[in-house]
Design an enzyme around this catalytic site. Structure first.
Site, PDB file in Angstrom:
ATOM      1  N   VAL A   1       0.839  -1.208   0.000  1.00  0.00           N
ATOM      2  CA  VAL A   1       0.000   0.000   0.000  1.00  0.00           C
ATOM      3  C   VAL A   1       0.874   1.258   0.000  1.00  0.00           C
ATOM      4  O   VAL A   1       0.610   2.213  -0.735  1.00  0.00           O
ATOM      5  CB  VAL A   1      -0.966   0.001   1.212  1.00  0.00           C
TER       6      VAL A   1
ATOM      7  N   LYS B   1      -6.250  -1.719  10.124  1.00  0.00           N
ATOM      8  CA  LYS B   1      -7.503  -2.225  10.717  1.00  0.00           C
ATOM      9  C   LYS B   1      -7.291  -2.790  12.117  1.00  0.00           C
ATOM     10  O   LYS B   1      -8.168  -2.664  12.971  1.00  0.00           O
ATOM     11  CB  LYS B   1      -8.173  -3.265   9.824  1.00  0.00           C
TER      12      LYS B   1
ATOM     13  N   VAL C   1     -11.010  -0.371   6.024  1.00  0.00           N
ATOM     14  CA  VAL C   1     -12.128  -1.276   5.695  1.00  0.00           C
ATOM     15  C   VAL C   1     -12.467  -1.145   4.218  1.00  0.00           C
ATOM     16  O   VAL C   1     -12.684  -0.027   3.726  1.00  0.00           O
ATOM     17  CB  VAL C   1     -13.420  -0.902   6.468  1.00  0.00           C
TER      18      VAL C   1
ATOM     19  N   GLY D   1     -10.749  -1.506   1.464  1.00  0.00           N
ATOM     20  CA  GLY D   1      -9.750  -0.992   0.511  1.00  0.00           C
ATOM     21  C   GLY D   1     -10.169   0.342  -0.084  1.00  0.00           C
ATOM     22  O   GLY D   1     -10.293   1.339   0.629  1.00  0.00           O
TER      23      GLY D   1
ATOM     24  N   ILE E   1     -13.043   1.187  -1.387  1.00  0.00           N
ATOM     25  CA  ILE E   1     -14.491   1.493  -1.385  1.00  0.00           C
ATOM     26  C   ILE E   1     -14.778   2.539  -0.318  1.00  0.00           C
ATOM     27  O   ILE E   1     -14.455   2.345   0.848  1.00  0.00           O
ATOM     28  CB  ILE E   1     -15.324   0.224  -1.084  1.00  0.00           C
TER      29      ILE E   1
ATOM     30  N   ASP F   1     -10.235 -11.361  10.064  1.00  0.00           N
ATOM     31  CA  ASP F   1     -10.029 -10.145   9.278  1.00  0.00           C
ATOM     32  C   ASP F   1     -11.370  -9.410   9.100  1.00  0.00           C
ATOM     33  O   ASP F   1     -11.461  -8.197   9.301  1.00  0.00           O
ATOM     34  CB  ASP F   1      -9.433 -10.535   7.915  1.00  0.00           C
TER      35      ASP F   1
ATOM     36  N   LYS G   1     -12.711  -5.630  10.610  1.00  0.00           N
ATOM     37  CA  LYS G   1     -13.301  -4.592   9.755  1.00  0.00           C
ATOM     38  C   LYS G   1     -14.723  -4.259  10.224  1.00  0.00           C
ATOM     39  O   LYS G   1     -15.132  -3.099  10.219  1.00  0.00           O
ATOM     40  CB  LYS G   1     -13.303  -5.063   8.305  1.00  0.00           C
TER      41      LYS G   1
END
Ligand code: HSE
Length: 434
Positions: free
Chosen positions: A17, A108, A135, A137, A139, A204, A208
């Protein structure tokens, strides 16, 4: 643009990232300057090893292995934390906020566990902490919850927020693969981690969901409050039966606000095949939010990956930069500081319809015994299908669909049924949603 129009950025972490963010900051500088109302200057980048070869070209003086060169720098106004994991990222974020620096993070683990405290710390220090990328990515979710949907009382979130498991379930459903083969394909495609436990056990998604539910309901929901069951027990037979009954199987993260309580859970569900969430395939994420005014809205897109996640991180940087450059600091948007402490319901209080698959002795009176156990606990049967009788072992597979029942009673019934000599195996039970 004068020197006073510059906004110094300290980037912590240059992995998947971080590289996407650095690339966007360097390659789209002109456009970002216009949007931010100031020049975004990448001042320092924290890396573990300065000498490592990297795909993103960086001026050598930009890299540092010393976090204090960012956290204590008077030239840096925004710290972008992209190291991931709890330690040492949480301590760096805390230190940045205490030093009066704004923070943007995709972390996260940290935001799910310590989000409410860090939001408060930011507030006390007159700075912001934004974490859209933690949360879903790329969106947009947290900003819409804080702004576009601010007029609503949010009643529910139903979300596919783990791409790896959605890829595995899609392969199991569409190609009839077993869990292990589908997982191996996900690993070969580079989706699942080498140690995929956090994905396939639902953790995971639970992290989130904690962030989403805290933001949506403005009440603290910790990962430890969330009931979590992964996808490892699902078998090929479950997908066959689900399809025949008109359902798909998805790993959903669900949070609901009811009178005086919050429900928060991650587990596989049967959902009607014609629902939009049932049609979300592969590594895509989809988050359905329901508000009292807006009704249902669905957010869909890529929930991971370098550039989609960088999209959310850079948008947060622009938002912070705008508030720094603005005529006066903007007030904290509604919902950034947690306001309530609504209790989270234990899973045993859930009321849900259930799908049960079991292997039983194929002889007279067996169904009556099972119906008796369920009936004694006020669990009403909606349908029973008998499948795959085996004349050699005199056993048969049955699928029972129930009407809504309390989880506590279903748990008791499962324990009691397991004691019946005619029940050879309780293969699976899955909650039904919708
Ligand atoms: N492992 C996550 C997923 C991506 O599969 O969706 C990072 O949050």
């Amino acid at each position: 643009m004068g020197i006073d129009n510059r906004i110094g950025i300290g980037l912590m972490g240059l992995g998947v990232v971080g590289s996407g963010v650095a690339k966007a900051l360097l390659e789209k500088a002109g456009q970002l300057t216009k949007q931010a109302g100031g020049t975004l200057v990448l001042e320092k980048v924290l890396v573990a090893d300065i000498d490592k070869h990297r795909p993103v070209q960086m001026a050598p003086g930009l890299l540092t292995q010393d976090p204090r060169r960012i956290l204590d720098s008077p030239n840096i106004g925004i710290v972008v934390e992209l190291i991931g994991g709890e330690d040492p990222a949480a301590a760096y974020i805390e230190s940045a906020l205490k030093n009066g620096k704004h923070v943007v993070t995709a972390n996260k683990d940290v935001m799910a566990k310590f989000g409410p405290e860090l939001l408060q710390l930011a507030d006390q220090n007159g700075v912001e902490i934004l974490y859209e990328a933690s949360v879903g990515g790329g969106i947009p979710l947290l900003l819409p919850l804080k702004q576009s949907l601010a007029a609503n009382d949010i009643s529910s979130i139903r979300a596919i927020i783990n791409g790896t498991t959605n890829y595995i379930l899609t392969k199991m459903s569409q190609d009839g693969l077993s869990f292990h083969i589908a997982l191996r394909e996900a690993q070969e495609e580079g989706y699942a981690e080498a140690d995929p436990a956090k994905d396939v056990e639902g953790l995971d998604a639970a992290y989130k969901l904690a962030i989403l539910a805290t933001s949506a309901f403005q009440s603290t929901v910790r990962p430890s409050d969330i009931y979590c069951q992964g996808i490892t027990r699902l078998g090929e037979a479950d997908f066959l039966h689900a399809r025949e009954l008109g359902y798909e199987i998805k790993l959903l993260a669900i949070a609901k606000k009811t009178e005086g309580a919050i429900e928060a859970r991650v587990h596989p569900v049967l959902i009607p095949a014609d629902y939009l969430l049932a049609k979300v395939t592969g590594v895509f994420n989809a988050i359905q939010i329901e508000g009292d005014l807006v009704g249902q809205v669905l957010f869909y897109g890529k929930g991971a990956g370098s550039l989609p996640t960088a999209s959310a991180v850079v948008a947060d940087i622009i938002a912070v930069a705008r508030s720094i450059r603005g005529p006066r600091p903007e007030p904290m948007p509604a919902g950034t500081v947690v306001q309530d402490m609504v209790p989270v319901k234990p899973i045993f209080d859930l009321v849900s319809p259930y799908y049960l698959r079991m292997n039983i002795a194929d002889q007279p009176g067996v169904l009556a015994q099972i119906a008796h156990v369920l009936g004694d606990r006020s669990i009403s049967i909606a349908s029973v299908i008998q499948k795959r009788a085996d004349p050699v072992t005199h056993s048969a597979e049955i699928v029972i669909m129930t009407h809504p029942a309390r989880e506590q009673f279903m748990d008791d019934a499962l324990a009691e049924m397991a004691k019946l000599s005619v029940v050879r195996e309780i293969c699976n039970f899955i909650r039904v949603e919708g």
